[in-house]
Design an enzyme around this catalytic site. Structure first.
Site, PDB file in Angstrom:
ATOM      1  N   ASN A   7      -0.280   0.829   6.558  1.00 14.74           N
ATOM      2  CA  ASN A   7       0.511  -0.379   5.380  1.00 14.74           C
ATOM      3  C   ASN A   7       1.147  -1.699   6.607  1.00 14.74           C
ATOM      4  OD1 ASN A   7       1.730  -2.113   3.037  1.00 14.74           O
ATOM      5  ND2 ASN A   7       3.482  -0.297   2.993  1.00 14.74           N
ATOM      6  N   GLY A   8       0.722  -2.498   6.016  1.00 16.78           N
ATOM      7  CA  GLY A   8       0.906  -4.081   6.938  1.00 16.78           C
ATOM      8  C   GLY A   8      -0.183  -4.734   7.315  1.00 16.78           C
ATOM      9  N   CYS A  16       0.629  -1.262   0.000  1.00 20.37           N
ATOM     10  CA  CYS A  16       0.191   0.206  -0.097  1.00 20.37           C
ATOM     11  C   CYS A  16       1.275   1.399   0.033  1.00 20.37           C
ATOM     12  CB  CYS A  16      -0.809   0.464   1.125  1.00 20.37           C
ATOM     13  SG  CYS A  16      -1.870  -1.849   1.772  1.00 20.37           S
ATOM     14  N   ARG A  57       2.238   0.356  -7.303  1.00 20.49           N
ATOM     15  CA  ARG A  57       2.590  -0.934  -6.067  1.00 20.49           C
ATOM     16  C   ARG A  57       1.003  -1.618  -6.459  1.00 20.49           C
ATOM     17  NH1 ARG A  57       4.391   0.205  -0.775  1.00 20.49           N
ATOM     18  NH2 ARG A  57       6.603   1.345  -1.384  1.00 20.49           N
ATOM     19  N   LYS A  59      22.145 -19.076  -5.031  1.00 18.02           N
ATOM     20  CA  LYS A  59      22.306 -16.915  -4.666  1.00 18.02           C
ATOM     21  C   LYS A  59      24.084 -16.775  -4.904  1.00 18.02           C
ATOM     22  CE  LYS A  59      18.873 -15.185  -5.017  1.00 18.02           C
ATOM     23  NZ  LYS A  59      18.447 -16.721  -6.660  1.00 18.02           N
ATOM     24  N   GLU A 115      18.924 -23.465  -2.983  1.00 22.30           N
ATOM     25  CA  GLU A 115      18.821 -21.776  -2.966  1.00 22.30           C
ATOM     26  C   GLU A 115      20.068 -20.750  -2.553  1.00 22.30           C
ATOM     27  OE1 GLU A 115      17.337 -17.932  -4.312  1.00 22.30           O
ATOM     28  OE2 GLU A 115      17.372 -19.954  -5.124  1.00 22.30           O
ATOM     29  N   TRP A 155      -4.327  -2.103  -0.723  1.00 20.35           N
ATOM     30  CA  TRP A 155      -4.383  -3.221  -1.383  1.00 20.35           C
ATOM     31  C   TRP A 155      -5.567  -4.263  -0.175  1.00 20.35           C
ATOM     32  CZ3 TRP A 155      -0.421  -5.468  -5.226  1.00 20.35           C
ATOM     33  CH2 TRP A 155      -1.045  -5.837  -6.106  1.00 20.35           C
ATOM     34  N   GLU A 173      25.336 -17.563  -8.360  1.00 20.71           N
ATOM     35  CA  GLU A 173      25.535 -16.598  -9.308  1.00 20.71           C
ATOM     36  C   GLU A 173      26.060 -14.827  -8.996  1.00 20.71           C
ATOM     37  OE1 GLU A 173      20.034 -16.656 -10.398  1.00 20.71           O
ATOM     38  OE2 GLU A 173      21.253 -16.201  -8.022  1.00 20.71           O
ATOM     39  N   HIS A 233      27.809 -39.285   1.732  1.00 23.49           N
ATOM     40  CA  HIS A 233      28.295 -40.086   0.141  1.00 23.49           C
ATOM     41  C   HIS A 233      28.168 -39.162  -0.995  1.00 23.49           C
ATOM     42  CE1 HIS A 233      25.134 -43.397   1.364  1.00 23.49           C
ATOM     43  NE2 HIS A 233      24.304 -42.059   2.537  1.00 23.49           N
ATOM     44  N   LYS A 257      17.634 -11.499 -16.428  1.00 24.70           N
ATOM     45  CA  LYS A 257      16.727 -11.885 -15.890  1.00 24.70           C
ATOM     46  C   LYS A 257      15.657 -12.898 -16.344  1.00 24.70           C
ATOM     47  CE  LYS A 257      14.193 -10.302 -11.809  1.00 24.70           C
ATOM     48  NZ  LYS A 257      14.738 -11.113 -10.543  1.00 24.70           N
TER      49      LYS A 257
END
Length: 607
Positions: free
Chosen positions: A98-99, A2, A27, A484, A480, A74, A487, A503, A602
């Site tokens: 907001n939140g 928001c 937003r 990261k 992940e 929102w 990357e 293993h 991207k």
């Protein structure tokens, strides 16, 4: 996501508030409103839908006053109606927010028992009533805000104005961003520099936990302990663009920090915050009881989100899940039954391999679902049912906030599947949803590890190899984490299921190899701790990410990063933050191009 704008102006505030809110339309929102002080009284104009509806209302019912707050909402708690639109107000105070206020139900019940009358379904209105109650008891506006903040649990940003206080604007930040704008005889608050761009280029970003009291000639900032502090004022170059780095060195850093906010906004599309139940967005409702299997396909980071989701769907919905890297799916030619849903996961919605997999599945007559961040994308257009994420624009090539938003949506879908398939009871659903609602606050707390992680960057930068280990849903987060680091720092890293250490991967371990272990204190902790001892015996540098209880039982490590304790169900979203920060600070230390790492794009739109 928001939008918040506040202003202490020298000219009429309402048109300037609307101008600031227009900068925040990117937003997303479904209602808007402003409140000003006219002759010391709080007056409001609110409207459903787009800002043009609010502008039309202001044209027919103008607002005077030089002090005001504005908001694009929102919907979270309650439908996107005028009565639920912000600002919310009593006769003495108006607030925009907001939140998520996690404990709003208890607070509302307490206030209603004392005679407070509520006119909306929102969590925000309790903030106005709490501040008003404190004022009625003799508190000053600053004291009222301080008392109110102490009663709130959650992640949020707030802006207040007070009847009879034309030269006072108060803001607070806990989890969601908020910035101060400095003008000549004027002062402003905004969700970010974009909102403040029409008024000033001198911006101060509040730190997490800060609150501030602004007048036209002064700025007071207090930290979460109540101590008066100073924060740096910077010059913003955001004159016409819609997204900027703000106070951050890189877009990736900004996007990591935005996760409590954007995960909250993704969740409110799927969770009825008032009832604590799952409620899918309009057009996205789906009956999972019709399925025999779920086939998930994605690439890169989105694939790891799908791996986490497999644990959730199989545990909470007893729904068998097949998952493939999209670039391999159609070459494997798996049989697809009519009772399956093929679920594609993609940030851009344009990933070439994922789109090819979608079309392959569609050609075999299988229903297609899509978890996407761009609702106008090709994958979204060609899917039968769209499950949108609300990450906002993600500029950094290495995905961060899009990943955790994907996890948030997939978690909600797994709960919905469990209810549809009668695996989860009402009580089970409410317990799991309660854990989701806590996520923005817990993720905000996890961000406080940044200073400790930055100090570890030299250790990682010296390494040629890094191992990441995890069990259960922590295994995909280990994958992940390794991705990261590869990357953006260009250091070789691999993620493994902790039980696979013996293993093969243990052959790599010596005193030069950092080993990042993700180990919440859960039923799997002891087994992971045993793997840690095997690493320690070979001189490996263990960086343990765990909660307080896990830290107590872990034994000696090179470094232990303690994240907030959470229900195991949601731990992947919390543990994602430290592994992102490890990669980020290592890359910064090494001087690589964090936002645009070499050889990467991207959105991968070719095979």
């Amino acid at each position: 996501m928001c939008g918040i704008v506040g202003i202490l102006a020298r000219e009429a505030a309402a048109p300037q508030l609307v101008d600031g809110l227009k900068r925040l339309e990117y937003r997303g929102y479904d209602s808007a409103g402003v409140a000003t002080l006219e002759d010391g009284r709080i007056v409001r104009r609110r409207a459903e839908g787009k800002l043009r509806n609010l502008e039309a209302k202001l044209k027919s019912e103008p607002l005077g006053g030089l002090t005001g707050i504005g908001h694009t909402r929102w919907a979270t708690h309650g439908a996107p109606t005028e009565s639920n639109a912000h600002p919310h107000a009593t006769e003495r105070v108006a607030v925009v927010h907001n939140g998520i206020i996690e404990n709003f139900r208890e607070l509302r019940a307490e206030l209603e028992a004392e005679g407070a009358s509520f006119t909306s379904q929102t969590d925000t209105e309790v903030v106005a009533h709490l501040a008003s109650r404190a004022l009625s008891a003799g508190a000053t506006p600053r004291e009222a805000v301080r008392e109110t903040l102490a009663k709130l649990r959650g992640a949020f940003a707030l802006a207040f104005i007070f009847a009879g206080e034309e030269d006072l604007l108060i803001g607070a930040r806990r989890g969601s961003p908020l910035a101060i704008g400095h003008g000549e005889g004027e002062a402003y608050l905004g969700s970010d520099a974009v909102a403040l761009a029409p008024f000033t280029d001198a911006v101060t970003y509040l730190d997490d936990g800060d609150w501030c009291a602004l007048t036209r000639s002064s700025v007071e900032i207090y930290d979460d302990a109540g101590a008066k502090v100073k924060r740096e004022t910077v010059r913003s170059s955001v004159a016409s663009v819609m997204v900027d780095k703000g106070a951050y060195r890189h877009f990736m850093a900004k996007e990591i920090a935005e996760q409590p906010e954007v995960v909250g906004h993704s969740l409110v599309r799927y969770v009825d915050m008032t009832t604590g139940r799952i409620r899918l967005p309009d057009g996205a409702d789906f009956d999972f009881s019709t399925l025999d299997r779920l086939a998930i396909s994605a690439c890169g980071t989105a694939y790891y989100a799908g791996l986490v989701a497999r644990y959730w769907f199989e545990k909470f919905a007893r729904l068998p899940v097949d998952i493939d890297i999209a670039s391999e799916f159609r070459y494997r030619e798996p049989p697809l039954a009519p009772g399956s849903l093929a679920l594609m996961i993609s940030q851009s919605g344009e990933t070439a391999d994922t789109l090819a997999t979608l079309r392959h599945c569609k050609a075999q007559g299988v229903k297609i679902g899509a978890v996407v961040n761009v609702p106008t994308s090709t994958i979204a257009r060609e899917a039968d049912v769209i499950f949108p994420t609300v990450a906002g624009v993600e500029v950094g090539v290495a995905s961060t906030k899009a990943f955790t938003c994907q996890l948030a949506v997939l978690a909600a879908l797994a709960i919905k599947a469990g209810r549809d398939r009668k695996v989860l009871s009402d009580a089970d659903e409410q317990k799991l949803v309660a854990a989701l609602i806590e996520l923005p606050r817990l993720m905000s707390e996890a961000l406080h590890l940044e200073d400790a992680i930055e100090k570890l960057a030299p250790t990682f930068a010296k390494a040629q190899d890094v191992l990441y280990l995890g069990r259960g849903t922590s295994f995909p987060i280990a994958l992940e984490g390794a991705l990261k680091l590869k990357e953006i720092s260009y250091i070789h890293a691999e993620g493994y299921a902790a039980g696979e250490l013996k293993h093969g991967p243990i052959a790599l371990v010596d005193e030069t190899v950092p080993v990042v272990v993700l180990a919440p204190f859960d039923p799997l902790f002891e087994k992971t701790a045993s793997n840690m001892q095997e690493v320690a015996a070979r001189g490996g540098r263990i960086v343990l990410i765990t909660d307080a209880e896990g830290a107590k039982h872990a034994g000696e490590t090179f470094a232990t990063l303690v994240v907030p304790k959470a229900f195991a169900f949601v731990s992947p979203l919390i543990y994602a933050i430290p592994i992102q920060l490890i990669a980020y600070h290592t890359a910064v230390f090494m001087g690589t191009d964090v936002d645009q790492p070499r050889n990467l794009a991207k959105s991968v739109t070719v095979e």
